[in-house]
Design a protein around this motif. Structure first.
Motif, mmCIF file in Angstrom:
data_model
loop_
_atom_site.group_PDB
_atom_site.id
_atom_site.type_symbol
_atom_site.label_atom_id
_atom_site.label_comp_id
_atom_site.label_asym_id
_atom_site.label_seq_id
_atom_site.Cartn_x
_atom_site.Cartn_y
_atom_site.Cartn_z
ATOM 1 N N ALA A 1 0.840 -1.194 0.000
ATOM 2 C CA ALA A 1 0.000 0.000 0.000
ATOM 3 C C ALA A 1 0.876 1.246 0.000
ATOM 4 O O ALA A 1 1.639 1.489 0.942
ATOM 5 N N MET A 2 0.744 2.043 -1.056
ATOM 6 C CA MET A 2 1.499 3.295 -1.169
ATOM 7 C C MET A 2 0.731 4.371 -0.414
ATOM 8 O O MET A 2 -0.392 4.711 -0.794
ATOM 9 N N LYS A 3 1.343 4.890 0.645
ATOM 10 C CA LYS A 3 0.671 5.843 1.522
ATOM 11 C C LYS A 3 1.574 7.032 1.800
ATOM 12 O O LYS A 3 2.784 6.899 1.898
ATOM 13 N N SER A 4 0.957 8.191 1.992
ATOM 14 C CA SER A 4 1.750 9.363 2.353
ATOM 15 C C SER A 4 1.726 9.596 3.860
ATOM 16 O O SER A 4 2.697 10.051 4.421
ATOM 17 N N LYS A 5 0.625 9.261 4.506
ATOM 18 C CA LYS A 5 0.518 9.566 5.930
ATOM 19 C C LYS A 5 0.428 8.332 6.829
ATOM 20 O O LYS A 5 1.034 8.288 7.872
ATOM 21 N N GLU A 6 -0.349 7.342 6.450
ATOM 22 C CA GLU A 6 -0.566 6.186 7.317
ATOM 23 C C GLU A 6 0.676 5.304 7.340
ATOM 24 O O GLU A 6 1.059 4.740 6.334
ATOM 25 N N THR A 7 1.294 5.198 8.503
ATOM 26 C CA THR A 7 2.519 4.401 8.589
ATOM 27 C C THR A 7 2.524 3.442 9.774
ATOM 28 O O THR A 7 3.470 2.692 9.947
ATOM 29 N N LYS A 8 1.487 3.465 10.586
ATOM 30 C CA LYS A 8 1.456 2.582 11.745
ATOM 31 C C LYS A 8 0.671 1.317 11.416
ATOM 32 O O LYS A 8 -0.247 1.335 10.607
ATOM 33 N N ALA A 9 1.027 0.237 12.094
ATOM 34 C CA ALA A 9 0.283 -1.009 11.931
ATOM 35 C C ALA A 9 -1.128 -0.809 12.469
ATOM 36 O O ALA A 9 -1.333 -0.126 13.466
ATOM 37 N N VAL A 10 -2.095 -1.385 11.791
ATOM 38 C CA VAL A 10 -3.478 -1.348 12.259
ATOM 39 C C VAL A 10 -3.938 -2.780 12.487
ATOM 40 O O VAL A 10 -3.393 -3.719 11.916
ATOM 41 N N ASP A 11 -4.931 -2.935 13.345
ATOM 42 C CA ASP A 11 -5.485 -4.270 13.587
ATOM 43 C C ASP A 11 -6.021 -4.825 12.283
ATOM 44 O O ASP A 11 -6.717 -4.135 11.535
ATOM 45 N N SER A 12 -5.707 -6.077 12.039
ATOM 46 C CA SER A 12 -6.105 -6.652 10.762
ATOM 47 C C SER A 12 -6.334 -8.148 10.882
ATOM 48 O O SER A 12 -5.418 -8.886 11.225
ATOM 49 N N ARG A 13 -7.524 -8.558 10.588
ATOM 50 C CA ARG A 13 -7.840 -9.983 10.570
ATOM 51 C C ARG A 13 -7.370 -10.549 9.230
ATOM 52 O O ARG A 13 -7.695 -10.027 8.174
ATOM 53 N N GLY A 14 -6.570 -11.600 9.281
ATOM 54 C CA GLY A 14 -6.106 -12.242 8.058
ATOM 55 C C GLY A 14 -4.796 -11.694 7.519
ATOM 56 O O GLY A 14 -4.318 -12.141 6.483
ATOM 57 N N PHE A 15 -4.222 -10.716 8.214
ATOM 58 C CA PHE A 15 -2.949 -10.125 7.771
ATOM 59 C C PHE A 15 -1.978 -10.033 8.944
ATOM 60 O O PHE A 15 -2.384 -9.899 10.093
ATOM 61 N N GLN A 16 -0.710 -10.053 8.619
ATOM 62 C CA GLN A 16 0.333 -9.751 9.591
ATOM 63 C C GLN A 16 1.098 -8.546 9.064
ATOM 64 O O GLN A 16 1.522 -8.528 7.902
#
Length: 191
Positions: free
Chosen positions: A152-167
Motif C-alpha cells: 500500500a502506497m501511503k503518504s501519511k498512514e505508517t502505523k500497523a493497524v489491527d487486521s484480521r487475516g494479515f500480519q
C-alpha cells in the motif's frame, strides 16, 4: 532509484505517458497535466514499488489510469497483472493502452473490488491512493493467497493497524527523485 530497464521498456513507458496526455484531455484521467511532472509523479512513483513485488501474479486495485499497474507490468513482463477499477472510462483507457503497448500479460477488470472474486488468488496486491489502510485490509484479503503481500502506497498512514487475516510486515520509505512528498510503502502479509 537503482532500477535498470531495457530500452524497449523505457520506450513503452514514454508511449504510455503520451497516451495519458492525449486521453487526459477528454477523459480526465489525472489532475497532473504536464508530461514532465507525470514522469516523476506517475512513472517513477509507480516504479518505486518494483523491488517489493512478490510471486508471479499481481493485482492493482483502484488502478485509475493504470498506476502503478501499467509501469510495473512494463518493467516485469514475466509476471501476470490484473488492473481493477470500477470507473469504465478509465478501464477503457487501460485496455487501449495494453493493446497499443503489447501488454498481453495484463488483464483489465471493470468491477468493484468487493464484487470481484478471482478464480486464482494473487501473490501481490498493489494500491496507490485507494482508501484508508483499515478499509484496504478488509477489501483486499479475499484477493491474496496465503503468504501474499499487500503493498500500500501511503503518504501519511505508517502505523500497523489491527487486521484480521494479515500480519504487519514493515513500512519502507520510498525515495522518488525530484519529488518532495513523503511516500511510504506499507507492507502486510496474508496469513
Amino acid at each position: 532509484m537503482k532500477i535498470e530497464l531495457p530500452s524497449q521498456s523505457i520506450a513503452k513507458m514514454i508511449d504510455f505517458l503520451r497516451m495519458m496526455v492525449k486521453w487526459n484531455k477528454v477523459y480526465n484521467l489525472s489532475a497532473i497535466r504536464e508530461p514532465e511532472q507525470m514522469v516523476n509523479m506517475h512513472l517513477l512513483d509507480s516504479l518505486a514499488v518494483l523491488p517489493f513485488l512478490h510471486g508471479k501474479r499481481c493485482i492493482d486495485v483502484g488502478t485509475g489510469a493504470g498506476l502503478p499497474g501499467i509501469p510495473l507490468a512494463i518493467a516485469r513482463p514475466d509476471m501476470q497483472f490484473a488492473l481493477l477499477d470500477s470507473n469504465s472510462k478509465k478501464t477503457r483507457f487501460i485496455q487501449q493502452a495494453c493493446i497499443e503497448l503489447g501488454l498481453d500479460h495484463v488483464s483489465v477488470l471493470n468491477e468493484r473490488i468487493e464484487e470481484y472474486q478471482p478464480e486464482q488468488k494473487f501473490d501481490t496486491v498493489t494500491a496507490r491512493a485507494f482508501t484508508s489502510m483499515p478499509n484496504l485490509l478488509v477489501k483486499t484479503r479475499h484477493l491474496l493467497a496465503l503468504g501474499g503481500r499487500l503493498l500500500a502506497m501511503k503518504s501519511k498512514e505508517t502505523k500497523a493497524v489491527d487486521s484480521r487475516g494479515f500480519q504487519f510486515s514493515c513500512v519502507e520509505s520510498l525515495v522518488i527523485p525530484e519529488l518532495e512528498v513523503t511516500r511510504n510503502l506499507v507492507i502486510y502479509t496474508a496469513i
